[in-house]
Write an enzyme that holds these catalytic residues in place. Structure first.
Site, PDB file in Angstrom:
ATOM      1  CE  LYS A   9      -3.865  -2.411   2.460  1.00  0.00           C
ATOM      2  NZ  LYS A   9      -4.964  -2.126   3.796  1.00  0.00           N
ATOM      3  CE1 TYR A  49      -9.259  -2.863   0.797  1.00  0.00           C
ATOM      4  CE2 TYR A  49      -8.233  -0.748  -0.482  1.00  0.00           C
ATOM      5  CZ  TYR A  49      -8.098  -1.842   0.303  1.00  0.00           C
ATOM      6  OH  TYR A  49      -6.869  -2.069   0.874  1.00  0.00           O
ATOM      7  CG  ASN A 112      -3.381  -2.676   7.173  1.00  0.00           C
ATOM      8  OD1 ASN A 112      -3.069  -1.968   6.001  1.00  0.00           O
ATOM      9  ND2 ASN A 112      -4.485  -3.422   7.521  1.00  0.00           N
ATOM     10  CG  HIS A 115      -4.836  -6.110  -0.393  1.00  0.00           C
ATOM     11  ND1 HIS A 115      -6.445  -6.147   0.263  1.00  0.00           N
ATOM     12  CD2 HIS A 115      -5.204  -6.992  -1.273  1.00  0.00           C
ATOM     13  CE1 HIS A 115      -7.093  -6.636  -0.053  1.00  0.00           C
ATOM     14  NE2 HIS A 115      -6.558  -7.391  -1.234  1.00  0.00           N
ATOM     15  CD  GLU A 126      -8.815  -8.960  -3.602  1.00  0.00           C
ATOM     16  OE1 GLU A 126      -7.642  -9.365  -3.360  1.00  0.00           O
ATOM     17  OE2 GLU A 126      -9.359  -8.560  -2.706  1.00  0.00           O
TER      18      GLU A 126
HETATM   19  P1  IDP Z   1      -7.550  -6.858   5.635  1.00  0.00           P
HETATM   20  O1  IDP Z   1      -6.920  -6.023   4.748  1.00  0.00           O
HETATM   21  O2  IDP Z   1      -6.796  -7.695   6.636  1.00  0.00           O
HETATM   22  O3  IDP Z   1      -8.558  -8.008   4.579  1.00  0.00           O
HETATM   23  P2  IDP Z   1     -10.173  -5.714   5.869  1.00  0.00           P
HETATM   24  O4  IDP Z   1     -11.276  -6.130   6.825  1.00  0.00           O
HETATM   25  O5  IDP Z   1     -10.940  -6.325   4.370  1.00  0.00           O
HETATM   26  O6  IDP Z   1      -8.828  -6.176   6.247  1.00  0.00           O
HETATM   27  O7  IDP Z   1     -10.071  -4.312   5.584  1.00  0.00           O
HETATM   28  C1  IDP Z   1      -9.735  -3.794   4.389  1.00  0.00           C
HETATM   29  C2  IDP Z   1      -8.784  -2.589   4.914  1.00  0.00           C
HETATM   30  O8  IDP Z   1      -9.487  -1.503   5.394  1.00  0.00           O
HETATM   31  C3  IDP Z   1      -7.664  -2.922   5.944  1.00  0.00           C
HETATM   32  O9  IDP Z   1      -6.538  -3.555   5.573  1.00  0.00           O
HETATM   33  C4  IDP Z   1      -7.569  -1.557   6.845  1.00  0.00           C
HETATM   34  O10 IDP Z   1      -6.546  -0.794   5.828  1.00  0.00           O
HETATM   35  C5  IDP Z   1      -8.815  -1.000   6.506  1.00  0.00           C
HETATM   36  N1  IDP Z   1      -9.727  -1.206   7.621  1.00  0.00           N
HETATM   37  C6  IDP Z   1     -10.227  -2.283   8.327  1.00  0.00           C
HETATM   38  N2  IDP Z   1     -11.032  -2.033   9.271  1.00  0.00           N
HETATM   39  C7  IDP Z   1     -10.748  -0.596   9.580  1.00  0.00           C
HETATM   40  C8  IDP Z   1     -11.053   0.356  10.502  1.00  0.00           C
HETATM   41  O11 IDP Z   1     -11.810  -0.155  11.453  1.00  0.00           O
HETATM   42  N3  IDP Z   1     -10.674   1.488  10.585  1.00  0.00           N
HETATM   43  C9  IDP Z   1      -9.898   1.976   9.604  1.00  0.00           C
HETATM   44  N4  IDP Z   1      -9.369   1.362   8.555  1.00  0.00           N
HETATM   45  C10 IDP Z   1      -9.895  -0.073   8.477  1.00  0.00           C
HETATM   46 MG    MG Z   2      -9.806  -7.787   3.260  1.00  0.00          MG
END
Ligand code: IDP
Ligand code: MG
Length: 149
Positions: A9, A49, A112, A115, A126
């Site tokens: 990212k 997303y 984080n 992805h 994807e």
């Molecule tokens: P993942 O990336 O581990 O699959 P997902 O639940 O699919 O997690 O969420 C996609 C992305 O959205 C996450 O990687 C993170 O960057 C962001 N995200 C998820 N939950 C939150 C939140 O509660 N606050 C802010 N950003 C979030």
């Molecule tokens: Mg995800």
């Protein structure tokens, strides 16, 4: 062999972590079959997303993922999808174990670093969103006998 979509990212790119992250997947024994350095458009971000459209963080997430270049990749291997998810660690870096990418490099859930597809359906979706089929490289990894029994 299974394929999975992985992206470094904008935070990972800005922080100079591209080499370190790619190196982890290489050392693991996964095979790189596609890679490009791109700016994600708003349209692509919305599709990628899409499952989070109703979430309160969706707008920030789309702004973030379109804010700078990302490294989009496809990695292949036995159980590649779950292997990459394990190597990335939990979504919130605070909960991610030491030794995982998010555990080692992140602090905030909205930053984080990586992805990775969460299942076979999202992997297929994807990969097709980010790559033409002609961009997936079919090649033989000569050290395969030393990675797989
Ligand atoms: P993942 O990336 O581990 O699959 P997902 O639940 O699919 O997690 O969420 C996609 C992305 O959205 C996450 O990687 C993170 O960057 C962001 N995200 C998820 N939950 C939150 C939140 O509660 N606050 C802010 N950003 C979030
Ligand atoms: Mg995800």
């Amino acid at each position: 062999m299974e394929k999975t979509f992985v992206a470094i990212k904008p935070d990972g790119v800005q922080r100079g972590l591209i080499g370190k992250i790619i190196s982890r997947f290489e050392k693991k024994g996964l095979k790189l079959v596609a890679m490009k350095f791109i700016l994600v458009t708003n349209e692509l971000a919305q599709k990628h997303y899409g499952e989070h459209k109703e979430k309160p963080f969706f707008k920030n997430l789309v702004e973030f993922i379109t804010s700078g270049p990302v490294v989009a990749m496809v990695w292949e291997g036995k159980n590649a999808i779950s292997t990459v998810r394990k190597m990335m660690g939990k979504t919130n870096p605070f909960d991610a174990e030491d030794g995982t990418i998010r555990g080692d490099y992140g602090i905030d859930i909205g930053r984080n670093v990586v992805h990775g597809s969460d299942g076979p359906q999202s992997a297929e979706k994807e990969i097709n969103l980010f790559f033409e089929s002609s961009e997936i490289v079919d090649w033989k990894q000569d050290i395969q006998n030393w990675i797989y029994e």
